[in-house]
Design a protein around this motif. Structure first.
Motif, PDB file in Angstrom:
ATOM      1  N   ALA A  49      14.620   5.720  11.369  1.00 21.61           N
ATOM      2  CA  ALA A  49      13.323   6.380  11.200  1.00 21.61           C
ATOM      3  C   ALA A  49      13.110   7.440  12.272  1.00 21.61           C
ATOM      4  O   ALA A  49      13.701   7.386  13.349  1.00 21.61           O
ATOM      5  CB  ALA A  49      12.200   5.343  11.253  1.00 21.61           C
ATOM      6  N   ASN A  50      12.257   8.402  11.972  1.00 14.66           N
ATOM      7  CA  ASN A  50      11.937   9.443  12.953  1.00 14.66           C
ATOM      8  C   ASN A  50      10.637   9.110  13.680  1.00 14.66           C
ATOM      9  O   ASN A  50       9.907   8.192  13.303  1.00 14.66           O
ATOM     10  CB  ASN A  50      11.869  10.822  12.289  1.00 14.66           C
ATOM     11  N   ALA A  51      10.360   9.857  14.721  1.00  7.66           N
ATOM     12  CA  ALA A  51       9.204   9.562  15.574  1.00  7.66           C
ATOM     13  C   ALA A  51       7.889   9.667  14.815  1.00  7.66           C
ATOM     14  O   ALA A  51       6.988   8.834  14.984  1.00  7.66           O
ATOM     15  CB  ALA A  51       9.194  10.500  16.779  1.00  7.66           C
ATOM     16  N   LYS A  52       7.771  10.672  13.955  1.00  6.45           N
ATOM     17  CA  LYS A  52       6.521  10.869  13.230  1.00  6.45           C
ATOM     18  C   LYS A  52       6.244   9.707  12.281  1.00  6.45           C
ATOM     19  O   LYS A  52       5.114   9.214  12.208  1.00  6.45           O
ATOM     20  CB  LYS A  52       6.570  12.178  12.449  1.00  6.45           C
ATOM     21  N   SER A  53       7.281   9.264  11.561  1.00 11.69           N
ATOM     22  CA  SER A  53       7.060   8.157  10.629  1.00 11.69           C
ATOM     23  C   SER A  53       6.774   6.861  11.375  1.00 11.69           C
ATOM     24  O   SER A  53       6.033   6.004  10.878  1.00 11.69           O
ATOM     25  CB  SER A  53       8.262   7.989   9.695  1.00 11.69           C
ATOM     26  N   MET A  54       7.331   6.693  12.568  1.00 15.11           N
ATOM     27  CA  MET A  54       7.063   5.491  13.346  1.00 15.11           C
ATOM     28  C   MET A  54       5.652   5.497  13.925  1.00 15.11           C
ATOM     29  O   MET A  54       5.101   4.441  14.248  1.00 15.11           O
ATOM     30  CB  MET A  54       8.107   5.323  14.451  1.00 15.11           C
ATOM     31  N   GLU A  55       5.061   6.679  14.061  1.00 13.25           N
ATOM     32  CA  GLU A  55       3.682   6.752  14.541  1.00 13.25           C
ATOM     33  C   GLU A  55       2.719   6.121  13.541  1.00 13.25           C
ATOM     34  O   GLU A  55       1.674   5.593  13.926  1.00 13.25           O
ATOM     35  CB  GLU A  55       3.296   8.212  14.802  1.00 13.25           C
ATOM     36  N   ASN A  56       3.074   6.208  12.263  1.00 10.21           N
ATOM     37  CA  ASN A  56       2.267   5.542  11.235  1.00 10.21           C
ATOM     38  C   ASN A  56       2.760   4.101  11.121  1.00 10.21           C
ATOM     39  O   ASN A  56       3.488   3.739  10.197  1.00 10.21           O
ATOM     40  CB  ASN A  56       2.396   6.279   9.903  1.00 10.21           C
ATOM     41  N   ALA A  57       2.371   3.305  12.094  1.00 10.77           N
ATOM     42  CA  ALA A  57       2.928   1.954  12.245  1.00 10.77           C
ATOM     43  C   ALA A  57       2.657   1.072  11.034  1.00 10.77           C
ATOM     44  O   ALA A  57       3.513   0.286  10.626  1.00 10.77           O
ATOM     45  CB  ALA A  57       2.368   1.304  13.505  1.00 10.77           C
ATOM     46  N   GLU A  58       1.477   1.197  10.440  1.00 10.28           N
ATOM     47  CA  GLU A  58       1.133   0.330   9.307  1.00 10.28           C
ATOM     48  C   GLU A  58       2.067   0.594   8.129  1.00 10.28           C
ATOM     49  O   GLU A  58       2.560  -0.340   7.486  1.00 10.28           O
ATOM     50  CB  GLU A  58      -0.319   0.552   8.888  1.00 10.28           C
ATOM     51  N   ALA A  59       2.322   1.871   7.841  1.00 10.51           N
ATOM     52  CA  ALA A  59       3.199   2.219   6.724  1.00 10.51           C
ATOM     53  C   ALA A  59       4.632   1.772   6.995  1.00 10.51           C
ATOM     54  O   ALA A  59       5.295   1.206   6.116  1.00 10.51           O
ATOM     55  CB  ALA A  59       3.147   3.719   6.463  1.00 10.51           C
ATOM     56  N   MET A  60       5.117   2.013   8.205  1.00  8.38           N
ATOM     57  CA  MET A  60       6.491   1.629   8.532  1.00  8.38           C
ATOM     58  C   MET A  60       6.650   0.114   8.502  1.00  8.38           C
ATOM     59  O   MET A  60       7.636  -0.414   7.983  1.00  8.38           O
ATOM     60  CB  MET A  60       6.890   2.173   9.902  1.00  8.38           C
ATOM     61  N   ARG A  61       5.670  -0.582   9.040  1.00  7.62           N
ATOM     62  CA  ARG A  61       5.719  -2.041   9.026  1.00  7.62           C
ATOM     63  C   ARG A  61       5.700  -2.561   7.585  1.00  7.62           C
ATOM     64  O   ARG A  61       6.430  -3.504   7.238  1.00  7.62           O
ATOM     65  CB  ARG A  61       4.543  -2.597   9.824  1.00  7.62           C
ATOM     66  N   GLY A  62       4.900  -1.944   6.745  1.00  8.10           N
ATOM     67  CA  GLY A  62       4.843  -2.350   5.345  1.00  8.10           C
ATOM     68  C   GLY A  62       6.145  -2.086   4.621  1.00  8.10           C
ATOM     69  O   GLY A  62       6.597  -2.906   3.811  1.00  8.10           O
ATOM     70  N   PHE A  63       6.769  -0.934   4.919  1.00  9.86           N
ATOM     71  CA  PHE A  63       8.042  -0.609   4.279  1.00  9.86           C
ATOM     72  C   PHE A  63       9.128  -1.600   4.684  1.00  9.86           C
ATOM     73  O   PHE A  63       9.884  -2.094   3.838  1.00  9.86           O
ATOM     74  CB  PHE A  63       8.484   0.809   4.639  1.00  9.86           C
ATOM     75  N   VAL A  64       9.215  -1.899   5.969  1.00 10.12           N
ATOM     76  CA  VAL A  64      10.257  -2.815   6.444  1.00 10.12           C
ATOM     77  C   VAL A  64      10.042  -4.218   5.878  1.00 10.12           C
ATOM     78  O   VAL A  64      10.993  -4.876   5.439  1.00 10.12           O
ATOM     79  CB  VAL A  64      10.294  -2.840   7.988  1.00 10.12           C
TER      80      VAL A  64
ATOM     81  N   GLY B   4       0.789  -1.220   0.000  1.00  6.76           N
ATOM     82  CA  GLY B   4       0.000   0.000   0.000  1.00  6.76           C
ATOM     83  C   GLY B   4       0.825   1.276   0.000  1.00  6.76           C
ATOM     84  O   GLY B   4       0.322   2.331   0.384  1.00  6.76           O
ATOM     85  N   LEU B   5       2.079   1.168  -0.454  1.00  9.13           N
ATOM     86  CA  LEU B   5       2.987   2.312  -0.389  1.00  9.13           C
ATOM     87  C   LEU B   5       3.465   2.759  -1.768  1.00  9.13           C
ATOM     88  O   LEU B   5       3.686   1.936  -2.656  1.00  9.13           O
ATOM     89  CB  LEU B   5       4.214   1.965   0.456  1.00  9.13           C
ATOM     90  N   ASP B   6       3.615   4.068  -1.902  1.00  5.64           N
ATOM     91  CA  ASP B   6       4.259   4.669  -3.065  1.00  5.64           C
ATOM     92  C   ASP B   6       5.595   5.205  -2.557  1.00  5.64           C
ATOM     93  O   ASP B   6       5.674   6.310  -2.014  1.00  5.64           O
ATOM     94  CB  ASP B   6       3.383   5.800  -3.612  1.00  5.64           C
ATOM     95  N   VAL B   7       6.649   4.405  -2.711  1.00  7.50           N
ATOM     96  CA  VAL B   7       7.946   4.718  -2.108  1.00  7.50           C
ATOM     97  C   VAL B   7       8.848   5.442  -3.101  1.00  7.50           C
ATOM     98  O   VAL B   7       9.098   4.949  -4.200  1.00  7.50           O
ATOM     99  CB  VAL B   7       8.647   3.441  -1.599  1.00  7.50           C
ATOM    100  N   ALA B   8       9.335   6.602  -2.692  1.00 12.17           N
ATOM    101  CA  ALA B   8      10.346   7.334  -3.454  1.00 12.17           C
ATOM    102  C   ALA B   8      11.708   6.968  -2.878  1.00 12.17           C
ATOM    103  O   ALA B   8      11.928   7.108  -1.673  1.00 12.17           O
ATOM    104  CB  ALA B   8      10.111   8.831  -3.350  1.00 12.17           C
ATOM    105  N   ILE B   9      12.605   6.464  -3.725  1.00 15.74           N
ATOM    106  CA  ILE B   9      13.945   6.064  -3.294  1.00 15.74           C
ATOM    107  C   ILE B   9      14.942   7.072  -3.858  1.00 15.74           C
ATOM    108  O   ILE B   9      15.158   7.139  -5.068  1.00 15.74           O
ATOM    109  CB  ILE B   9      14.292   4.639  -3.777  1.00 15.74           C
ATOM    110  N   ASP B  10      15.535   7.868  -2.966  1.00  9.97           N
ATOM    111  CA  ASP B  10      16.447   8.938  -3.386  1.00  9.97           C
ATOM    112  C   ASP B  10      17.878   8.645  -2.962  1.00  9.97           C
ATOM    113  O   ASP B  10      18.120   7.945  -1.968  1.00  9.97           O
ATOM    114  CB  ASP B  10      16.017  10.279  -2.780  1.00  9.97           C
ATOM    115  N   THR B  11      18.823   9.204  -3.710  1.00  7.27           N
ATOM    116  CA  THR B  11      20.238   9.072  -3.351  1.00  7.27           C
ATOM    117  C   THR B  11      20.571   9.987  -2.179  1.00  7.27           C
ATOM    118  O   THR B  11      19.823  10.911  -1.849  1.00  7.27           O
ATOM    119  CB  THR B  11      21.136   9.430  -4.546  1.00  7.27           C
TER     120      THR B  11
END
Length: 338
Positions: free
Chosen positions: A222-237, A57-64
């Motif tokens: 990861a930062n605190a705000k991104s970890m608050e969105n647990a579903e997205a972070m779990r999906g990314f990992v 469910g993610l649209d991930v931008a991968i930057d250098t």
């Protein structure tokens, strides 16, 4: 007629395949590689190219990126949700910025890849011979920053070492010419960069920090705000773990993914670099036992202690301050492939 058209449009939308309707609801997620596009990005690029992030469910931008310190600053500022970065650098940042609250949510390099490279036919035969020598390494370079801990473990005084701050590409060329006694690198970066300039691995001795230190290398920071969105972070990992397991099992596919993203990359070199990464940092006794991405309390504590000693930190954080395992996928989803 207008009412009928509206009803038909609504029914058509409801009948559309789920993935079509879901495309508009993919959650954006920004990830920083911490470096340029090379084999270190292979697992993330495979996850993206094979649709694993979309499956989550993610649209991930991968930057250098431009090194761990820069990547960590970008994550702390909120410009990125997560980055691949050196844990020691993250620990130092948290101590100097107590409100940052950055944590590693997965381990990327189970064995620390920091190293010192020297010429095999030169005067430096063992790490203690580095005392008083000139080493190429930029101030933000993790190998340079951790060097005091490495020197302590090897039993020599690092204070007499002279460091040369030269841009990596220029520095590589000058090292081959003999302008420096040694070079501080991730070992897989140095070996392939120097090979590209005519100095093959057979001409180099590598002093790996992991031979005498227990610190982890890079993790997903990861930062605190991104970890608050647990579903997205779990999906990314989970999706990234899946991508890295694929790259470990099939390095040629990983190198091809790098080439697809970066047409100027030397695919053969990136294949060789990926093999070094996999065999030298990822396929370990601990990852075979615990799965990819996991960490143990003992190794995390050692990472903190070695970082505090090397950087002279004014405070020593607890393990819970730098690490969380709540976003890791199940043990079955982290298991290395045969």
């Amino acid at each position: 007629m207008q009412r009928r058209s509206l009803l038909l449009s609504a029914s058509s939308l409801l009948a559309a395949p789920a993935f079509v309707r879901a495309q508009g609801s993919l959650q954006k997620f920004k990830f920083n590689l911490g470096w340029k596009v090379e084999a270190t990005a292979a697992g993330f690029l495979l996850a993206q190219q094979r649709g694993y992030y979309k499956d989550a469910g993610l649209d991930v931008a991968i930057d250098t990126g431009n090194g761990s310190a820069a990547a960590i600053g970008l994550v702390a500022s909120g410009a990125y949700d997560c980055a691949s970065a050196d844990l020691a650098t993250m620990i130092e940042f948290n101590v100097n910025n107590p409100s940052a609250g950055l944590k590693a949510v997965a381990i990327m390099y189970d064995l620390n890849p920091n190293a010192i490279l020297v010429r095999k036919d030169g005067a430096i035969k063992k790490p203690a011979d580095l005392a008083g020598k000139t080493i190429l390494g930029q101030p933000f370079n993790a190998s340079r920053k951790l060097f005091p801990a490495f020197a302590k473990a090897e039993g020599f005084d690092p204070s007499g070492v002279k460091w040369e701050n030269v841009a990596p590409d220029i520095g590589d060329t000058r090292f081959v010419k003999g302008d420096f006694d040694a070079s501080a690198y991730f070992f897989f970066t140095g070996l392939l960069n120097l090979k590209a300039r005519g100095m093959g691995p057979e001409m180099i001795n590598v002093f790996r920090f992991s031979d005498v230190m227990k610190s982890y290398g890079n993790g997903f920071v990861a930062n605190a705000k991104s970890m608050e969105n647990a579903e997205a972070m779990r999906g990314f990992v989970k999706a990234s773990t899946r991508g890295w397991l694929d790259a470990m099992a099939d390095p040629k596919a990983g190198a091809a993914a790098v080439k697809q993203r970066e047409p100027l990359a030397n695919e053969q070199f990136e294949y060789e670099r990926l093999q070094l990464i996999v065999d030298g940092t990822m396929k370990t006794a601990e990852t075979k036992a615990n799965g990819w991405g996991a960490a143990t309390p003992g190794r995390l504590q050692a990472t903190i202690d070695e970082t505090a000693a090397a950087f002279g930190l004014k405070a020593t954080p607890a393990v819970a301050d730098i690490w969380t395992d709540k976003f890791l996928p199940t043990a079955a989803d982290r298991k290395l492939k045969a």
